[in-house]
Design a protein around this motif. Structure first.
Motif, short mmCIF file in Angstrom:
data_model
loop_
_atom_site.label_atom_id
_atom_site.label_comp_id
_atom_site.label_asym_id
_atom_site.label_seq_id
_atom_site.Cartn_x
_atom_site.Cartn_y
_atom_site.Cartn_z
N THR A 218 -20.09 40.46 80.71
CA THR A 218 -20.77 41.04 81.87
C THR A 218 -20.24 42.45 82.13
N PRO A 219 -21.03 43.32 82.67
CA PRO A 219 -22.49 43.25 82.69
C PRO A 219 -23.04 43.51 81.30
N SER A 220 -24.34 43.29 81.09
CA SER A 220 -24.88 43.42 79.74
C SER A 220 -25.18 44.87 79.37
N ALA A 221 -25.51 45.68 80.33
CA ALA A 221 -25.72 47.10 80.05
C ALA A 221 -25.37 47.88 81.31
N ILE A 222 -24.71 48.97 81.14
CA ILE A 222 -24.32 49.77 82.29
C ILE A 222 -24.46 51.25 81.98
N ILE A 223 -24.84 51.96 83.00
CA ILE A 223 -24.90 53.41 82.90
C ILE A 223 -23.99 53.97 83.97
N ARG A 224 -23.12 54.87 83.57
CA ARG A 224 -22.17 55.45 84.50
C ARG A 224 -22.16 56.96 84.35
N ARG A 225 -21.63 57.60 85.39
CA ARG A 225 -21.50 59.05 85.33
C ARG A 225 -20.16 59.43 84.69
N GLN A 226 -20.12 60.65 84.23
CA GLN A 226 -18.86 61.23 83.74
C GLN A 226 -17.79 61.05 84.78
N GLY A 227 -16.60 60.70 84.37
CA GLY A 227 -15.47 60.59 85.28
C GLY A 227 -15.35 59.23 85.94
N ASP A 228 -16.38 58.41 85.85
CA ASP A 228 -16.32 57.08 86.44
C ASP A 228 -15.39 56.17 85.65
N LYS A 229 -15.13 55.02 86.27
CA LYS A 229 -14.34 53.98 85.62
C LYS A 229 -15.22 52.75 85.50
N VAL A 230 -15.04 52.00 84.44
CA VAL A 230 -15.87 50.82 84.26
C VAL A 230 -15.01 49.65 83.78
N GLN A 231 -15.41 48.45 84.14
CA GLN A 231 -14.74 47.23 83.67
C GLN A 231 -15.74 46.36 82.95
N LEU A 232 -15.47 46.04 81.69
CA LEU A 232 -16.29 45.09 80.95
C LEU A 232 -15.52 43.77 80.92
N VAL A 233 -16.19 42.70 81.24
CA VAL A 233 -15.52 41.39 81.32
C VAL A 233 -16.06 40.47 80.24
N CYS A 234 -15.19 39.76 79.60
CA CYS A 234 -15.54 38.82 78.55
C CYS A 234 -14.89 37.47 78.88
N THR A 235 -15.69 36.42 78.94
CA THR A 235 -15.14 35.11 79.27
C THR A 235 -15.64 34.06 78.28
N HIS A 236 -14.85 33.03 78.07
CA HIS A 236 -15.30 31.87 77.29
C HIS A 236 -14.44 30.67 77.63
N GLU A 237 -14.89 29.52 77.15
CA GLU A 237 -14.26 28.25 77.54
C GLU A 237 -13.35 27.68 76.46
N LYS B 238 -16.35 59.86 79.50
CA LYS B 238 -16.84 61.14 78.97
C LYS B 238 -17.99 60.89 78.00
N ALA B 239 -18.97 61.79 78.07
CA ALA B 239 -20.07 61.75 77.11
C ALA B 239 -19.84 62.89 76.11
N PRO B 240 -20.15 62.66 74.84
CA PRO B 240 -20.75 61.42 74.34
C PRO B 240 -19.75 60.39 73.83
N GLU B 241 -18.46 60.69 73.85
CA GLU B 241 -17.56 59.81 73.09
C GLU B 241 -17.44 58.38 73.61
N HIS B 242 -17.72 58.15 74.88
CA HIS B 242 -17.63 56.77 75.38
C HIS B 242 -18.97 56.05 75.42
N THR B 243 -20.00 56.75 75.03
CA THR B 243 -21.32 56.13 74.95
C THR B 243 -21.37 55.27 73.70
N ALA B 244 -21.47 53.98 73.86
CA ALA B 244 -21.34 53.08 72.71
C ALA B 244 -21.73 51.67 73.08
N VAL B 245 -21.82 50.87 72.04
CA VAL B 245 -21.92 49.43 72.25
C VAL B 245 -20.51 48.88 72.09
#
Ligand SMILES: *[C@@H]1O[C@H](CO)[C@@H](O)[C@H](O)[C@H]1NC(C)=O
Ligand SMILES: *[C@@H]1O[C@H](CO)[C@@H](O)[C@H](O)[C@H]1NC(C)=O
Length: 119
Positions: free
Chosen positions: A22-41, A103-110
């Protein structure tokens, strides 16, 4: 014009385990911070690895991993990237990848997470 960073991510590479990201897709501005979460059982999968695939690049770059609670980042991912999680114990697993000062473009990725036994 603000520059946007597009982060999207796909299903974890792993054997017959339902990995939730989660989340499955996110768009953020330069300078922002983001958290990608991965869970399993899968309680005995104590290793979680994180990968980055840049647009137009076939290579899957390894960002780093958390094994139990020991975190290691690849040299080129020591700045801006923080892997977190405590995968020890007999509980569902929950790990995160933080990216700050986007930073764009270096953090733009899957971004991918992959779960497995520690080895
Ligand atoms: C995983 O941890 C994050 C906090 O880092 C929390 O927001 C999220 O709800 C947790 N997910 C699950 C399935 O426990
Ligand atoms: C990662 O952790 C370090 C040290 O705790 C902190 O200084 C840095 O701001 C963090 N970066 C991210 C991306 O959360």
């Amino acid at each position: 014009m603000p520059t946007f960073i597009f982060l999207s991510w796909l299903i974890g590479v792993c054997l017959a385990v339902d990995v939730h990201q989660t989340p499955s897709a996110i768009i953020r501005r330069q300078g922002d911070k983001v958290q990608l979460v991965c869970t399993h059982e899968k309680t005995d999968y104590t290793l979680m690895q994180w990968y980055q695939k840049s647009p137009g690049d076939q290579a899957l770059k390894r960002i780093g991993h958390v094994s139990y609670s020991i975190v290691e980042h690849e040299k080129s991912f020591q700045e801006h990237f923080n892997i977190t999680g405590d995968l020890g114990g007999e509980t569902a697993k929950n790990g995160s990848l933080f990216i700050d000062d986007l930073k764009a473009p270096e953090h733009t990725a899957v971004y991918y997470c992959a779960a497995s036994y520690a080895h």
